[in-house]
Design a protein around this motif. Structure first.
Motif, PDB file in Angstrom:
ATOM      1  N   THR A 121       0.853  -1.184   0.000  1.00 35.54           N
ATOM      2  CA  THR A 121       0.000   0.000   0.000  1.00 35.54           C
ATOM      3  C   THR A 121       0.889   1.235   0.000  1.00 35.54           C
ATOM      4  O   THR A 121       1.863   1.307   0.754  1.00 35.54           O
ATOM      5  CB  THR A 121      -0.925   0.028   1.223  1.00 35.54           C
ATOM      6  N   GLY A 122       0.567   2.184  -0.855  1.00 38.34           N
ATOM      7  CA  GLY A 122       1.299   3.439  -0.898  1.00 38.34           C
ATOM      8  C   GLY A 122       0.372   4.604  -0.632  1.00 38.34           C
ATOM      9  O   GLY A 122      -0.805   4.577  -1.025  1.00 38.34           O
ATOM     10  N   LYS A 123       0.877   5.635   0.046  1.00 40.98           N
ATOM     11  CA  LYS A 123       0.057   6.785   0.376  1.00 40.98           C
ATOM     12  C   LYS A 123       0.776   8.076   0.008  1.00 40.98           C
ATOM     13  O   LYS A 123       1.997   8.181   0.123  1.00 40.98           O
ATOM     14  CB  LYS A 123      -0.293   6.791   1.863  1.00 40.98           C
ATOM     15  N   GLY A 124      -0.003   9.051  -0.444  1.00 41.27           N
ATOM     16  CA  GLY A 124       0.532  10.357  -0.784  1.00 41.27           C
ATOM     17  C   GLY A 124      -0.596  11.349  -0.905  1.00 41.27           C
ATOM     18  O   GLY A 124      -1.689  11.131  -0.355  1.00 41.27           O
ATOM     19  N   THR A 125      -0.387  12.415  -1.650  1.00 39.47           N
ATOM     20  CA  THR A 125      -1.424  13.415  -1.883  1.00 39.47           C
ATOM     21  C   THR A 125      -1.500  13.724  -3.366  1.00 39.47           C
ATOM     22  O   THR A 125      -0.515  13.598  -4.099  1.00 39.47           O
ATOM     23  CB  THR A 125      -1.148  14.710  -1.099  1.00 39.47           C
ATOM     24  N   SER A 126      -2.679  14.139  -3.790  1.00 36.10           N
ATOM     25  CA  SER A 126      -2.868  14.468  -5.204  1.00 36.10           C
ATOM     26  C   SER A 126      -2.015  15.669  -5.579  1.00 36.10           C
ATOM     27  O   SER A 126      -1.787  16.582  -4.786  1.00 36.10           O
ATOM     28  CB  SER A 126      -4.337  14.755  -5.482  1.00 36.10           C
ATOM     29  N   GLY A 127      -1.519  15.643  -6.803  1.00 41.06           N
ATOM     30  CA  GLY A 127      -0.699  16.732  -7.312  1.00 41.06           C
ATOM     31  C   GLY A 127       0.779  16.593  -7.043  1.00 41.06           C
ATOM     32  O   GLY A 127       1.576  17.373  -7.564  1.00 41.06           O
ATOM     33  N   SER A 128       1.175  15.594  -6.233  1.00 40.02           N
ATOM     34  CA  SER A 128       2.582  15.374  -5.911  1.00 40.02           C
ATOM     35  C   SER A 128       2.933  13.913  -6.155  1.00 40.02           C
ATOM     36  O   SER A 128       2.155  13.011  -5.820  1.00 40.02           O
ATOM     37  CB  SER A 128       2.871  15.729  -4.438  1.00 40.02           C
ATOM     38  N   THR A 129       4.110  13.676  -6.710  1.00 42.03           N
ATOM     39  CA  THR A 129       4.566  12.308  -6.957  1.00 42.03           C
ATOM     40  C   THR A 129       5.013  11.672  -5.638  1.00 42.03           C
ATOM     41  O   THR A 129       5.681  12.306  -4.833  1.00 42.03           O
ATOM     42  CB  THR A 129       5.725  12.298  -7.957  1.00 42.03           C
ATOM     43  N   PHE A 130       4.617  10.421  -5.437  1.00 44.99           N
ATOM     44  CA  PHE A 130       5.085   9.682  -4.269  1.00 44.99           C
ATOM     45  C   PHE A 130       5.491   8.277  -4.692  1.00 44.99           C
ATOM     46  O   PHE A 130       5.118   7.800  -5.772  1.00 44.99           O
ATOM     47  CB  PHE A 130       4.043   9.652  -3.151  1.00 44.99           C
ATOM     48  N   GLN A 131       6.276   7.616  -3.854  1.00 42.71           N
ATOM     49  CA  GLN A 131       6.819   6.297  -4.164  1.00 42.71           C
ATOM     50  C   GLN A 131       6.541   5.330  -3.024  1.00 42.71           C
ATOM     51  O   GLN A 131       6.388   5.711  -1.878  1.00 42.71           O
ATOM     52  CB  GLN A 131       8.339   6.352  -4.388  1.00 42.71           C
ATOM     53  N   PHE A 132       6.494   4.057  -3.411  1.00 43.79           N
ATOM     54  CA  PHE A 132       6.502   2.975  -2.432  1.00 43.79           C
ATOM     55  C   PHE A 132       7.056   1.739  -3.135  1.00 43.79           C
ATOM     56  O   PHE A 132       7.307   1.766  -4.353  1.00 43.79           O
ATOM     57  CB  PHE A 132       5.111   2.717  -1.841  1.00 43.79           C
ATOM     58  N   THR A 133       7.272   0.658  -2.395  1.00 40.90           N
ATOM     59  CA  THR A 133       7.949  -0.513  -2.937  1.00 40.90           C
ATOM     60  C   THR A 133       7.114  -1.775  -2.728  1.00 40.90           C
ATOM     61  O   THR A 133       6.505  -1.962  -1.674  1.00 40.90           O
ATOM     62  CB  THR A 133       9.327  -0.703  -2.273  1.00 40.90           C
ATOM     63  N   VAL A 134       7.105  -2.616  -3.738  1.00 37.42           N
ATOM     64  CA  VAL A 134       6.521  -3.952  -3.665  1.00 37.42           C
ATOM     65  C   VAL A 134       7.674  -4.949  -3.616  1.00 37.42           C
ATOM     66  O   VAL A 134       8.545  -4.941  -4.493  1.00 37.42           O
ATOM     67  CB  VAL A 134       5.613  -4.239  -4.877  1.00 37.42           C
ATOM     68  N   ASP A 135       7.694  -5.791  -2.613  1.00 40.94           N
ATOM     69  CA  ASP A 135       8.790  -6.745  -2.449  1.00 40.94           C
ATOM     70  C   ASP A 135       8.713  -7.861  -3.492  1.00 40.94           C
ATOM     71  O   ASP A 135       7.650  -8.449  -3.713  1.00 40.94           O
ATOM     72  CB  ASP A 135       8.760  -7.371  -1.050  1.00 40.94           C
ATOM     73  N   SER A 136       9.847  -8.135  -4.129  1.00 44.78           N
ATOM     74  CA  SER A 136      10.026  -9.280  -5.037  1.00 44.78           C
ATOM     75  C   SER A 136       8.860  -9.460  -6.004  1.00 44.78           C
ATOM     76  O   SER A 136       8.224 -10.527  -6.063  1.00 44.78           O
ATOM     77  CB  SER A 136      10.217 -10.562  -4.222  1.00 44.78           C
ATOM     78  N   PRO A 137       8.549  -8.461  -6.800  1.00 46.07           N
ATOM     79  CA  PRO A 137       7.421  -8.610  -7.724  1.00 46.07           C
ATOM     80  C   PRO A 137       7.746  -9.582  -8.857  1.00 46.07           C
ATOM     81  O   PRO A 137       8.903  -9.748  -9.250  1.00 46.07           O
ATOM     82  CB  PRO A 137       7.242  -7.194  -8.276  1.00 46.07           C
ATOM     83  N   ASP A 138       6.722 -10.238  -9.380  1.00 41.79           N
ATOM     84  CA  ASP A 138       6.868 -11.002 -10.611  1.00 41.79           C
ATOM     85  C   ASP A 138       6.940 -10.010 -11.761  1.00 41.79           C
ATOM     86  O   ASP A 138       6.050  -9.158 -11.909  1.00 41.79           O
ATOM     87  CB  ASP A 138       5.676 -11.943 -10.809  1.00 41.79           C
ATOM     88  N   LEU A 139       7.980 -10.121 -12.572  1.00 42.43           N
ATOM     89  CA  LEU A 139       8.242  -9.100 -13.583  1.00 42.43           C
ATOM     90  C   LEU A 139       7.430  -9.323 -14.851  1.00 42.43           C
ATOM     91  O   LEU A 139       7.057 -10.454 -15.188  1.00 42.43           O
ATOM     92  CB  LEU A 139       9.737  -9.068 -13.905  1.00 42.43           C
TER      93      LEU A 139
END
Length: 673
Positions: free
Chosen positions: A290-308
């Motif tokens: 789950t990633g959280k941020g605010t509209s109008g601004s770029t935000f990042q988060f990470t998913v562990d070991s995703p299937d590519l």
């Protein structure tokens, strides 16, 4: 094929230049709506399956809402003339019926042909509506009674060619320019509280009349061997949606091979609102991140070991995005596309491994729908055939497709090179199959091209399948004086999307920009070679660009009239095909020989990818893997599978011994350590 889980429910919840004189055919279908499917020069196996409720699928999988209503179907239509836009036909019945969303010129649109236009006016050949420069559309709709009354109602158009003005219940609601891009408007304040609402659409599509220069790709009112029947009017889905005043108006998501997700959400209400993104594995309700941020601004988060994501394993993840009370479904694929030196040669790198993109030049034309496939099944058929033959890529040639095309490529696993639709490149003359090449008319034309190029990137940068952008094709609409537009626009595209590669100039008039050194040559390839044709720049393997064969092949095979675009002009110009082979056996033999040259160039030189011309025949061109009606597949599967396997094995043999030494560089590209 299975759809992406969370998006599936929304998708399925549907409520030469001188031309010949025209030939007309009997109509073959009618019903109580007044719509009549016309019998065109050629049909497909899907033509008769369209009916009067076409394209019921949810049209925009990358940003899908559950409360929506499809407005496709039989509308009223009327040909118009300049100046009528000042007097919309409010509360007036129009004279004809038309099936939305197909080009006015198509058999599936059902519009009645005009009287033949003199050859001196350079009409297109074919039998459907001619010179549809000005048009009126009209329909009525009701807003579903179960929609939340506190929400707003948004009217969306997938694409209308070219300029569009919209009235709702007599009120001017919006204006849009550009024949390939989706647009929408909040129509809540124009709606009636009860009963039907009137929707009127004015369309102006100059195509290549007068001195007009607009992004139009292969469309021309003066059809010749490589320029085809134009598309005017509403040619993609029209729909309503319910959403709050604070709503997700734009969603940009990129996900890389390391699991890093970059998200930007724009709020149509223009305020800064909390945003939450939940990631689910395909066909699963288990939350991966789950990633959280605010509209109008770029935000990042990470998913562990995703299937590519890759063409062999097109793994996708479902996304649920919440902005206040607005909830949309989307999807993404985790993958990273780069360039890097392997054994001293620049290569395409997908998820840290060298890859050889090999695919077809894909025009995206259909004999029954012209610019739009008759059904989603038909659209996916082309991709399935290409995958079965062994291709892992296609180049979408100077045309943008509906979002469902890119969704199909994402789910089925096909890399895409996406071209910008080119400006008009010539002024045709009666009896002259070439015409005069024309420069970009003025600064306003260039500025509009620039604006629409940015829209192309903005509306397509979410699709995992797209790995490269093309700005200019063979100098078409490319300014021929410094400062070079291709150099400047490469920087613009890079700023809008740093995650993909850029083929600034495919073919010729190359000024050294971008990531590709791209050669076109028929029929034999010249891919990363020390020899080149007069139109191409010499390949320099020391440059920081990839040796690429942007077009080659092009050998053709004429077939019986049952599988040809049955119109005098294209039939008379089939012999302009680059090479004509006597029969399908000879066509396959020649293809085998040409592919053997490409394989040898991969083994000897710096060839790193190639585009075969082409997916299907188109009107007078008979050089497709399939005929225009898709009923004959020329490619002998065993032979093509073996040749493409050998091509990929040759590439692998050159790259695998050094790929383990590849390390990421600080600038984000791959390189040798």
């Amino acid at each position: 094929m299975r759809f992406v889980g969370a998006v599936t429910s929304v998708l399925l919840a549907s409520t030469a230049c001188a031309a010949s004189t025209s030939r007309y055919f009997n109509r073959q279908f009618s019903n109580s709506t007044g719509y009549q499917l016309q019998k065109g020069p050629l049909d497909t196996d899907w033509t008769s399956k369209v009916g009067t409720n076409p394209w019921p699928e949810y049209p925009r999988p990358r940003l899908a809402r559950s409360n929506w209503k499809n407005l496709n179907g039989v509308w009223q239509y009327q040909n118009a003339s300049a100046g009528e836009v000042a007097s919309p036909p409010i509360n007036r019945t129009l004279s004809e019926s038309i099936l939305v969303p197909f080009c006015i010129e198509s058999a599936l649109s059902g519009t009645v042909p005009l009287s033949p236009v003199p050859v001196s006016k350079l009409t297109i050949s074919g039998i459907m509506r001619k010179w549809a420069i000005y048009s009126w559309y009209r329909t009525t709709f009701e807003v579903p009674s179960d929609w939340d009354a506190s929400n707003r109602v948004y009217l969306n158009f997938g694409a209308v060619d070219y300029e569009t003005t919209v009235w709702v219940n007599g009120k001017n609601a919006t204006y849009h320019r550009g024949g390939y891009w989706e647009f929408g408007v909040d129509v809540t304040d124009y709606l009636h509280a009860n009963g039907p609402n009137e929707l009127i659409v004015w369309v102006y599509d100059p195509t290549d009349t007068g001195d007009n220069q607009i992004p139009l790709g292969k469309q021309s009112l003066a059809q010749d061997h490589i320029f085809y029947t134009p598309c005017s009017g509403i040619w993609q889905t029209v729909w309503l949606e319910s959403a709050p005043a604070d709503y997700i108006s734009q969603l940009d998501i990129s996900a890389d091979m390391n699991g890093k997700v970059n998200v930007t959400v724009l709020n149509g209400g223009n305020s800064s609102v909390p945003v939450e993104v939940t990631v689910h594995k395909k066909d699963s309700t288990d939350v991966k991140a789950t990633g959280k941020g605010t509209s109008g601004s770029t935000f990042q988060f990470t998913v562990d070991s995703p299937d590519l994501w890759s063409p062999d394993d097109p793994n996708l993840y479902n996304l649920t995005i919440k902005l206040g009370s607005d909830i949309v479904q989307s999807y993404t694929g985790f993958r990273t596309i780069e360039k890097g030196r392997v054994d001293g040669v620049l290569r395409f790198i997908l998820n840290g491994e060298p890859i050889f993109p090999f695919g077809t030049l894909d025009q995206g034309f259909w004999p029954d729908g012209i610019y739009l496939a008759p059904t989603y099944e038909a659209l996916t058929y082309d991709i399935k055939i290409l995958k079965d033959i062994g291709y892992n890529m296609l180049r979408k040639h100077i045309k943008a497709e509906p979002p469902l095309f890119y969704y199909a490529a994402d789910t089925m696993g096909l890399l895409l090179i996406q071209d910008m639709p080119s400006l008009r490149t010539r002024v045709p003359k009666p009896g002259d199959t070439c015409g005069d090449t024309i420069p970009v008319r003025d600064a306003a034309v260039q500025a509009e091209f620039d604006r629409q190029l940015e829209i192309l990137i903005q509306q397509h940068r979410n699709y995992p399948s797209i790995f490269a952008w093309v700005i200019y094709n063979e100098g078409w609409g490319q300014p021929d004086q410094p400062p070079w537009a291709d150099v400047r626009l490469t920087d613009v595209v890079r700023s809008l999307d740093p995650t993909r590669l850029i083929d600034s100039v495919t073919g010729w008039y190359d000024h050294g920009a971008g990531d590709f050194q791209d050669n076109h040559h028929y029929a034999q390839p010249q891919c990363g070679t020390p020899f080149y044709s007069i139109n191409s720049s010499p390949f320099n393997p020391d440059e920081d660009r990839i040796g690429f064969q942007g077009e080659f092949g092009g050998n053709g095979n004429n077939v019986s009239i049952d599988h040809l675009w049955n119109d005098p002009w294209p039939l008379d110009h089939i012999n302009q095909t680059y090479e004509l082979d006597k029969d399908i056996e000879t066509w396959n033999y020649r293809a085998h020989y040409i592919l053997s040259e490409l394989i040898d160039q991969v083994d000897r030189f710096a060839c790193s990818g190639a585009v075969w011309t082409q997916t299907t025949d188109v009107e007078g061109e008979v050089n497709g893997m399939m005929t225009y009606d898709r009923r004959i597949i020329r490619a002998q599967y065993d032979q093509w599978n073996d040749d493409i396997d050998k091509l990929q094995d040759t590439f692998k043999g050159r790259t695998e011994k050094e790929s383990s030494r590849m390390m990421p560089r600080a600038d984000g590209w791959m390189g040798m350590e």
